[in-house]
Design a protein around this motif. Structure first.
Motif, PDB file in Angstrom:
ATOM      1  N   ARG A  70      17.253  62.444  61.888  1.00  0.00           N
ATOM      2  CA  ARG A  70      17.921  61.567  61.002  1.00  0.00           C
ATOM      3  C   ARG A  70      17.758  60.201  61.172  1.00  0.00           C
ATOM      4  NH1 ARG A  70      21.550  60.500  64.540  1.00  0.00           N
ATOM      5  NH2 ARG A  70      22.865  61.952  65.635  1.00  0.00           N
ATOM      6  N   GLY A  71      18.101  59.247  60.120  1.00  0.00           N
ATOM      7  CA  GLY A  71      18.092  57.801  60.367  1.00  0.00           C
ATOM      8  C   GLY A  71      19.817  57.676  59.887  1.00  0.00           C
ATOM      9  N   GLY A  72      20.197  56.547  59.808  1.00  0.00           N
ATOM     10  CA  GLY A  72      21.577  56.194  59.599  1.00  0.00           C
ATOM     11  C   GLY A  72      22.137  55.366  60.640  1.00  0.00           C
ATOM     12  N   PHE A  73      23.451  55.535  60.970  1.00  0.00           N
ATOM     13  CA  PHE A  73      24.387  54.817  61.703  1.00  0.00           C
ATOM     14  C   PHE A  73      24.156  53.226  61.531  1.00  0.00           C
ATOM     15  CE2 PHE A  73      24.103  59.101  63.341  1.00  0.00           C
ATOM     16  CZ  PHE A  73      25.470  59.451  63.859  1.00  0.00           C
ATOM     17  N   LEU A  74      24.789  52.963  60.399  1.00  0.00           N
ATOM     18  CA  LEU A  74      24.487  51.400  59.725  1.00  0.00           C
ATOM     19  C   LEU A  74      25.571  50.657  59.771  1.00  0.00           C
ATOM     20  CD1 LEU A  74      21.768  52.866  57.068  1.00  0.00           C
ATOM     21  CD2 LEU A  74      21.252  51.478  59.267  1.00  0.00           C
ATOM     22  N   THR A  75      26.862  51.031  60.266  1.00  0.00           N
ATOM     23  CA  THR A  75      28.003  50.475  60.274  1.00  0.00           C
ATOM     24  C   THR A  75      28.298  49.362  61.160  1.00  0.00           C
ATOM     25  OG1 THR A  75      28.996  52.243  61.317  1.00  0.00           O
ATOM     26  CG2 THR A  75      28.916  52.414  58.778  1.00  0.00           C
ATOM     27  N   ASP A  78      28.361  44.188  65.058  1.00  0.00           N
ATOM     28  CA  ASP A  78      27.720  43.223  65.940  1.00  0.00           C
ATOM     29  C   ASP A  78      26.287  43.043  65.385  1.00  0.00           C
ATOM     30  OD1 ASP A  78      27.373  41.823  68.986  1.00  0.00           O
ATOM     31  OD2 ASP A  78      25.693  43.436  68.697  1.00  0.00           O
ATOM     32  N   ALA A  79      26.048  41.816  65.658  1.00  0.00           N
ATOM     33  CA  ALA A  79      24.501  41.405  64.598  1.00  0.00           C
ATOM     34  C   ALA A  79      23.471  42.103  65.564  1.00  0.00           C
ATOM     35  CB  ALA A  79      24.147  39.954  64.742  1.00  0.00           C
ATOM     36  N   GLY A  80      23.538  42.079  66.864  1.00  0.00           N
ATOM     37  CA  GLY A  80      22.590  42.764  67.905  1.00  0.00           C
ATOM     38  C   GLY A  80      22.453  44.148  67.478  1.00  0.00           C
ATOM     39  N   GLU A  81      23.484  44.997  67.364  1.00  0.00           N
ATOM     40  CA  GLU A  81      23.604  46.327  67.197  1.00  0.00           C
ATOM     41  C   GLU A  81      23.195  46.604  65.621  1.00  0.00           C
ATOM     42  OE1 GLU A  81      27.469  47.690  67.640  1.00  0.00           O
ATOM     43  OE2 GLU A  81      27.760  47.096  69.974  1.00  0.00           O
ATOM     44  N   ARG A  82      23.466  45.756  64.856  1.00  0.00           N
ATOM     45  CA  ARG A  82      22.970  46.075  63.408  1.00  0.00           C
ATOM     46  C   ARG A  82      21.399  46.029  63.473  1.00  0.00           C
ATOM     47  NH1 ARG A  82      24.992  46.476  58.773  1.00  0.00           N
ATOM     48  NH2 ARG A  82      24.106  45.688  56.860  1.00  0.00           N
ATOM     49  N   GLY A  83      20.825  44.813  64.142  1.00  0.00           N
ATOM     50  CA  GLY A  83      19.585  44.599  64.117  1.00  0.00           C
ATOM     51  C   GLY A  83      18.606  45.962  64.639  1.00  0.00           C
ATOM     52  N   ALA A  84      19.365  46.604  65.836  1.00  0.00           N
ATOM     53  CA  ALA A  84      18.835  47.355  66.521  1.00  0.00           C
ATOM     54  C   ALA A  84      18.653  48.757  65.548  1.00  0.00           C
ATOM     55  CB  ALA A  84      19.733  47.810  67.748  1.00  0.00           C
ATOM     56  N   LEU A  86      18.882  48.768  62.363  1.00  0.00           N
ATOM     57  CA  LEU A  86      17.668  48.540  61.259  1.00  0.00           C
ATOM     58  C   LEU A  86      16.392  49.111  61.883  1.00  0.00           C
ATOM     59  CD1 LEU A  86      19.090  45.535  59.503  1.00  0.00           C
ATOM     60  CD2 LEU A  86      19.022  47.640  58.624  1.00  0.00           C
ATOM     61  N   ASP A  87      16.088  48.526  62.999  1.00  0.00           N
ATOM     62  CA  ASP A  87      14.552  48.875  63.433  1.00  0.00           C
ATOM     63  C   ASP A  87      14.484  50.220  63.866  1.00  0.00           C
ATOM     64  OD1 ASP A  87      14.069  46.102  63.754  1.00  0.00           O
ATOM     65  OD2 ASP A  87      14.441  45.748  65.814  1.00  0.00           O
ATOM     66  N   ASP A  88      15.529  50.856  64.374  1.00  0.00           N
ATOM     67  CA  ASP A  88      15.339  52.296  64.566  1.00  0.00           C
ATOM     68  C   ASP A  88      15.134  53.042  63.087  1.00  0.00           C
ATOM     69  OD1 ASP A  88      15.585  54.643  66.273  1.00  0.00           O
ATOM     70  OD2 ASP A  88      17.229  55.284  64.891  1.00  0.00           O
ATOM     71  N   ASN A  89      15.798  52.774  62.094  1.00  0.00           N
ATOM     72  CA  ASN A  89      15.553  53.238  60.843  1.00  0.00           C
ATOM     73  C   ASN A  89      14.235  53.022  60.206  1.00  0.00           C
ATOM     74  OD1 ASN A  89      18.095  54.714  59.384  1.00  0.00           O
ATOM     75  ND2 ASN A  89      18.759  53.107  61.013  1.00  0.00           N
ATOM     76  N   ARG A  90      13.696  51.794  60.639  1.00  0.00           N
ATOM     77  CA  ARG A  90      12.250  51.733  60.133  1.00  0.00           C
ATOM     78  C   ARG A  90      11.350  52.591  60.978  1.00  0.00           C
ATOM     79  NH1 ARG A  90      14.517  46.094  60.801  1.00  0.00           N
ATOM     80  NH2 ARG A  90      14.697  45.260  58.569  1.00  0.00           N
ATOM     81  N   ARG A  91      11.683  52.844  62.198  1.00  0.00           N
ATOM     82  CA  ARG A  91      10.781  53.516  62.918  1.00  0.00           C
ATOM     83  C   ARG A  91      10.648  55.078  62.427  1.00  0.00           C
ATOM     84  NH1 ARG A  91      12.497  50.375  67.142  1.00  0.00           N
ATOM     85  NH2 ARG A  91      14.287  51.786  67.736  1.00  0.00           N
ATOM     86  N   ALA A  92      12.164  55.478  61.969  1.00  0.00           N
ATOM     87  CA  ALA A  92      12.224  56.774  61.380  1.00  0.00           C
ATOM     88  C   ALA A  92      11.493  57.187  60.065  1.00  0.00           C
ATOM     89  CB  ALA A  92      13.833  56.924  61.078  1.00  0.00           C
ATOM     90  N   VAL A  93      11.545  55.953  59.444  1.00  0.00           N
ATOM     91  CA  VAL A  93      10.844  55.887  57.969  1.00  0.00           C
ATOM     92  C   VAL A  93       9.244  56.153  58.371  1.00  0.00           C
ATOM     93  CG1 VAL A  93       9.906  54.496  55.987  1.00  0.00           C
ATOM     94  CG2 VAL A  93      12.453  54.444  56.569  1.00  0.00           C
ATOM     95  N   ASP A  94       8.919  55.505  59.126  1.00  0.00           N
ATOM     96  CA  ASP A  94       7.412  55.488  59.575  1.00  0.00           C
ATOM     97  C   ASP A  94       7.113  56.974  60.210  1.00  0.00           C
ATOM     98  OD1 ASP A  94       7.079  52.917  58.857  1.00  0.00           O
ATOM     99  OD2 ASP A  94       7.248  52.061  61.112  1.00  0.00           O
ATOM    100  N   GLU A  95       7.958  57.653  60.916  1.00  0.00           N
ATOM    101  CA  GLU A  95       7.862  58.797  61.473  1.00  0.00           C
ATOM    102  C   GLU A  95       7.864  59.639  60.175  1.00  0.00           C
ATOM    103  OE1 GLU A  95      11.179  59.020  64.367  1.00  0.00           O
ATOM    104  OE2 GLU A  95      10.179  57.659  65.344  1.00  0.00           O
ATOM    105  N   LEU A 129      20.734  49.589  53.316  1.00  0.00           N
ATOM    106  CA  LEU A 129      19.983  50.158  52.150  1.00  0.00           C
ATOM    107  C   LEU A 129      19.332  49.198  51.385  1.00  0.00           C
ATOM    108  CD1 LEU A 129      22.490  52.913  51.049  1.00  0.00           C
ATOM    109  CD2 LEU A 129      20.666  53.475  52.599  1.00  0.00           C
ATOM    110  N   GLY A 130      19.850  47.914  51.165  1.00  0.00           N
ATOM    111  CA  GLY A 130      19.052  47.116  50.656  1.00  0.00           C
ATOM    112  C   GLY A 130      18.054  46.501  51.300  1.00  0.00           C
ATOM    113  N   GLU A 131      17.933  46.687  52.623  1.00  0.00           N
ATOM    114  CA  GLU A 131      16.981  46.280  53.394  1.00  0.00           C
ATOM    115  C   GLU A 131      15.850  47.267  53.573  1.00  0.00           C
ATOM    116  OE1 GLU A 131      17.406  43.733  56.891  1.00  0.00           O
ATOM    117  OE2 GLU A 131      19.391  43.345  56.596  1.00  0.00           O
ATOM    118  N   LEU A 132      16.524  48.373  53.765  1.00  0.00           N
ATOM    119  CA  LEU A 132      15.445  49.901  54.208  1.00  0.00           C
ATOM    120  C   LEU A 132      14.941  50.377  53.027  1.00  0.00           C
ATOM    121  CD1 LEU A 132      17.930  51.291  56.820  1.00  0.00           C
ATOM    122  CD2 LEU A 132      15.760  50.052  57.275  1.00  0.00           C
ATOM    123  N   GLY A 133      15.483  50.363  51.708  1.00  0.00           N
ATOM    124  CA  GLY A 133      15.253  51.001  50.581  1.00  0.00           C
ATOM    125  C   GLY A 133      13.840  50.592  50.360  1.00  0.00           C
ATOM    126  N   PRO A 134      13.495  49.435  50.157  1.00  0.00           N
ATOM    127  CA  PRO A 134      11.916  48.728  49.818  1.00  0.00           C
ATOM    128  C   PRO A 134      11.066  49.103  51.026  1.00  0.00           C
ATOM    129  CG  PRO A 134      13.719  47.195  49.239  1.00  0.00           C
ATOM    130  CD  PRO A 134      14.361  48.090  50.014  1.00  0.00           C
TER     131      PRO A 134
END
Length: 318
Positions: A70-75, A78-84, A86-95, A129-134
């Motif tokens: 699954r992806g997610g856990f987007l709440t 902390d900026a660092g946690e949020r960036g991490a 988003l990066d993990d969700n991009r990897r999930a999309v690629d997978e 979602l605004g970042e990950l959707g596109p």
């Protein structure tokens, strides 16, 4: 993935967690032997087996990957946690793209430690979602926001109803963001049928999953998803709601149940096919269930030449 109609099992998919005790090759071989055309996969076991190797295994067996979880856990605040995240969700999309599935299921995430701000958490999901959707859309992957039962709101998913999931998804193109409808999470909500119709009209039902509701729930509640027919949900009614909404995609059985995991996984797989036919699909047809190829597993083989044996029943548990 959209599957073509025709045949009692033509739309059935078995989520990997339903029989997580089966090694991936045995799951794929078992599904192929029973005529189940789809599998829903999870990222951790896929990574363990190898992403490219998994894609080849499924492809060579003639199966399709219906969803990746699954992806997610987007709440996170902390900026660092949020960036991490988003990066993990991009990897999930690629997978997901590498596996050939067009659907990544999102479990949105619970409240950050010390927070009681549900609305704020949901807005952070919308921002993500605004970042990950596109990003997903450009790779042919759709994000499926899955509402979870309200008992998970604090620690796993602040999106508790189909209406809340749609309110998020509808900010973005349906080709990028939609919803996952899971009977276990929505069956209690008398507004959910209207939400299913709303989602179907907009082409936003990106996944449909089945599990039954059994009581008492186990400690920790995560492993309380019952085998089809063992609980309180009218699975055929909910399948009808989704069909009436125009959904023609896969129907994925996703069970988290320690009792099922303790049993022979191949037996559980066979039982699950029978339960699907009895409680959510067509009525059991012995011609469908007979004459199937032998299921060859990592540790040996067993015959599936007759009706599916090993099903202790289908009546509701007390």
């Amino acid at each position: 993935m959209q599957t073509s109609p025709g045949g009692a099992l033509s739309r059935l998919s078995i989520n990997q967690m339903t029989v997580k005790q089966l090694p991936l090759p045995e799951l794929i071989d078992g599904c192929a032997g029973l005529g189940v055309p789809g599998v829903g996969l999870w990222r951790a076991p896929v990574r363990s087996y190898g992403l490219d190797a998994t894609a080849k295994l499924v492809r060579d067996a003639g199966l399709t990957v219906t969803t990746l979880c699954r992806g997610g856990f987007l709440t996170a605040i902390d900026a660092g946690e949020r960036g991490a995240a988003l990066d993990d969700n991009r990897r999930a999309v690629d997978e997901a793209a590498a596996l050939g599935t067009d659907t990544l299921v999102l479990v949105s995430g619970g409240l950050p430690a010390g927070s009681r701000d549900l609305r704020g958490a949901r807005e952070r999901i919308a921002d993500a979602l605004g970042e990950l959707g596109p990003y997903a859309g450009a790779r042919g992957v759709r994000l499926a926001v899955e509402p979870l039962h309200p008992m998970y709101a604090a620690d796993r998913c602040v999106v508790s109803t189909l209406a809340q999931a749609l309110d998020l998804a509808e900010r973005f193109p349906a080709s990028q963001v939609g919803v996952a409808v899971d009977t276990y999470h929505v069956w209690w909500d008398d507004r959910a049928p209207d939400g299913i119709a709303r989602a179907g009209a907009a082409g936003r039902i990106h996944a449909f999953q089945l599990a039954d509701w059994i009581t008492p729930l186990p400690e920790g509640v995560l492993e309380g998803r019952g085998q089809l027919g063992d609980g309180s949900i009218d699975l055929r009614e909910w399948s009808g709601h989704v069909a009436d909404a125009g959904y023609t995609g896969p129907v994925e059985v996703e069970l988290f149940n320690a009792g099922l995991w303790a049993r022979d996984g191949r037996e559980v797989l066979r039982e699950t096919v029978r339960r699907f036919l009895a409680h959510a699909g067509d009525e059991p047809d012995e011609k469908t269930l007979s004459g199937r190829a032998t299921l060859r597993g990592v540790g040996g083989s067993y015959s599936a030449s007759g009706p599916l044996e090993g099903d202790p029943g289908g009546s509701r548990r007390p």
